[in-house]
Design a protein around this motif. Structure first.
Motif, short mmCIF file in Angstrom:
data_model
loop_
_atom_site.label_atom_id
_atom_site.label_comp_id
_atom_site.label_asym_id
_atom_site.label_seq_id
_atom_site.Cartn_x
_atom_site.Cartn_y
_atom_site.Cartn_z
N ILE A 8 0.42 -1.04 0.07
CA ILE A 8 -0.44 -0.14 -0.13
C ILE A 8 0.63 0.96 0.05
O ILE A 8 1.04 1.76 0.78
N LEU A 31 -0.34 -0.55 -4.89
CA LEU A 31 -1.52 0.68 -5.41
C LEU A 31 -1.39 1.66 -3.80
O LEU A 31 -0.89 1.86 -3.15
N THR A 103 -5.80 4.31 -7.38
CA THR A 103 -6.40 3.05 -6.48
C THR A 103 -5.83 3.67 -4.74
O THR A 103 -4.99 3.19 -4.38
N ARG A 104 -6.77 3.60 -4.59
CA ARG A 104 -6.83 4.30 -3.26
C ARG A 104 -7.41 2.64 -2.33
O ARG A 104 -8.48 2.45 -2.38
N VAL A 105 -6.44 2.70 -1.27
CA VAL A 105 -7.45 1.30 -0.60
C VAL A 105 -7.75 2.01 1.03
O VAL A 105 -7.63 2.87 1.19
N THR A 130 -10.43 -1.69 -3.27
CA THR A 130 -10.14 -0.95 -3.13
C THR A 130 -11.18 0.01 -4.08
O THR A 130 -11.85 -0.60 -4.49
#
Length: 440
Positions: A8, A31, A103-105, A130
């Motif tokens: 991440i 990500l 792409t955000r977790v 995500t």
């Protein structure tokens, strides 16, 4: 097909983790919430680091880049932007489509198991939820997760109790208060105005040095520097005793600005409230009733804290004060830190009750300051070795951190007186002769 390791964050430690995992025959998926790799670094790209190039490049990353003919910079102290251009962006390019931008977790869990479920938990893969920039959601399964998301998006507020000061968010929205170091254009635009800096660390010192230059050029400029603690304490760092020369010099330049009268330093000022005035200025008040003259801009540089919001379904064990992994917290606790006491940390210290999950980088220090890039490089080297089943290499520390030159804790708060194989083993496990960890 082997599941990948999800990393991440595509900052310095996240990208280095990708290089170490690849070198171990393990496929990473990195990500990144930003539109570009190292997006957080780009936001402070105007700030010059106090570490030289030799201490900012991860050994595995350097080996990966060297295969394409890349040559490492060798001289000078880069800005964040130069770090990106000459190293981080090429490294992200070398990792290719393993880096997923935008792409955000928003969540991490064990597949089919919420936080409370024990049965079969460790046999299940991780699932990472995500959301992309268009709002589309997806899941990525992984055999392990390395959280290198940093702390940049969660700056600490000005309020002395750890909560935002009254009116702080309103003042931020209105543009009077910011939690970022100003760039040169912004500093020049403050000539002839009253500027307030809140904070005690390297970021605050950097801002003070920049603003002091404006005072020299434009004597009508006023700079107020507010410290919460009742004494100056270790605000100016270790000076010549600091083994990172530029870090020591940073504090001394800030001290010089105070000694020359370019900056007014006030101790024991615990910010209570920000009030906007009719003439578009902001008044800063302390808990004890003191009130500053109206200011045109306030820079709140009080450090950062980890974002734990997306880890609610993962079993993590954090120190109750610093929100750092418990075996790391004792090493970096600013309440008790003394010169020479910080040691490098690896997979063993960064492990959690959730096997296969690790927090690295600045986030591994929780709320503690002074994280160094080389610390993170050693962390991801050790973790990659652990995930590959090379427990001997994982346990071996290949880095000695430089002394800060500051002995003892942060001083009294109130008084003015000093005071065997892993799940991620790839198709071929290669025993690598790793070079000594770089200092940064």
């Amino acid at each position: 097909m082997e599941l990948p390791v999800v990393v991440i964050g595509a900052g310095p430690q996240g990208l280095a983790a990708g290089a170490h995992l690849l070198e171990r025959g393990i496929e990473p998926v990195i990500l990144e919430a930003g539109d570009t790799a190292a997006a957080a670094v780009a936001e402070w790209g105007h700030v010059r680091l106090f570490s030289p190039w030799s201490e900012l490049i991860d050994p595995a990353a350097e080996r990966l880049l060297a295969s394409s003919g890349w040559v490492a910079p060798v001289a000078g102290y880069p800005t964040g932007g130069e770090w990106i251009d000459a190293y981080l962006a090429p490294l992200a390019a070398a990792l290719g489509n393993r880096v997923r931008r935008g792409t955000r977790v928003i969540g991490v869990a064990r597949k089919g198991r919420d936080l409370s479920v024990d049965a079969g938990r460790e046999e299940q893969p991780f699932v990472v939820l995500t959301r992309d920039t268009d709002g589309n959601e997806a899941r990525v399964e992984a055999c392990a997760v390395i959280d290198a998301s940093g702390t940049w998006t969660t700056p600490s507020p000005a309020g002395a109790s750890g909560l935002p000061a009254l009116g702080e968010q309103t003042a931020v929205t209105a543009g009077f208060v910011t939690h970022r170091i100003p760039d040169a254009t912004e500093v020049q635009g403050l000539a002839g105005r009253h500027v307030v800096v809140v904070g005690n660390g390297h970021s605050a010192a950097t801002a003070i040095i920049q603003l002091a230059e404006t005072v020299r050029e434009h004597p009508g400029t006023r700079v107020s520097w507010l410290l919460r603690r009742g004494s100056v304490g270790n605000t100016f760092g270790g000076g010549a005793a600091d083994e990172l020369a530029e870090r020591g010099a940073l504090g001394q330049r800030a001290k010089q600005a105070v000694d020359e009268g370019l900056v007014t330093l006030t101790t024991g000022f615990r910010t209570d409230a920000f009030t906007l005035t009719a003439d578009k200025r902001v008044v800063v008040a302390a808990e004890d009733g003191r009130v500053l003259d109206p200011a045109d801009r306030v820079f709140v540089l009080t450090g950062f804290r980890p974002d734990l919001s997306f880890l609610s379904e993962i079993r993590i064990e954090l120190d109750y004060r610093l929100q750092a992994p418990v075996q790391v917290a004792g090493e970096v606790d600013p309440n008790i830190h003394s010169c020479g006491s910080v040691r490098a940390t690896g997979a063993a210290e960064l492990a959690h009750p959730e096997p296969g999950f690790f927090i690295v980088g600045a986030k591994s220090y929780g709320r503690a300051p002074t994280f160094l890039a080389m610390t993170g490089y050693e962390q991801v080297r050790s973790i990659a070795a652990e995930l590959a089943g090379d427990h001997e290499a994982a346990a071996r520390m290949e880095l000695a951190l430089p002394d800060t030159g500051v002995c003892g804790g942060s001083g009294l708060f109130d008084t003015p007186e000093p005071a065997a194989g892993g799940c991620c083993v790839g198709p071929q496990l290669v025993t690598l002769g790793t070079a000594p960890g770089r200092e940064n």
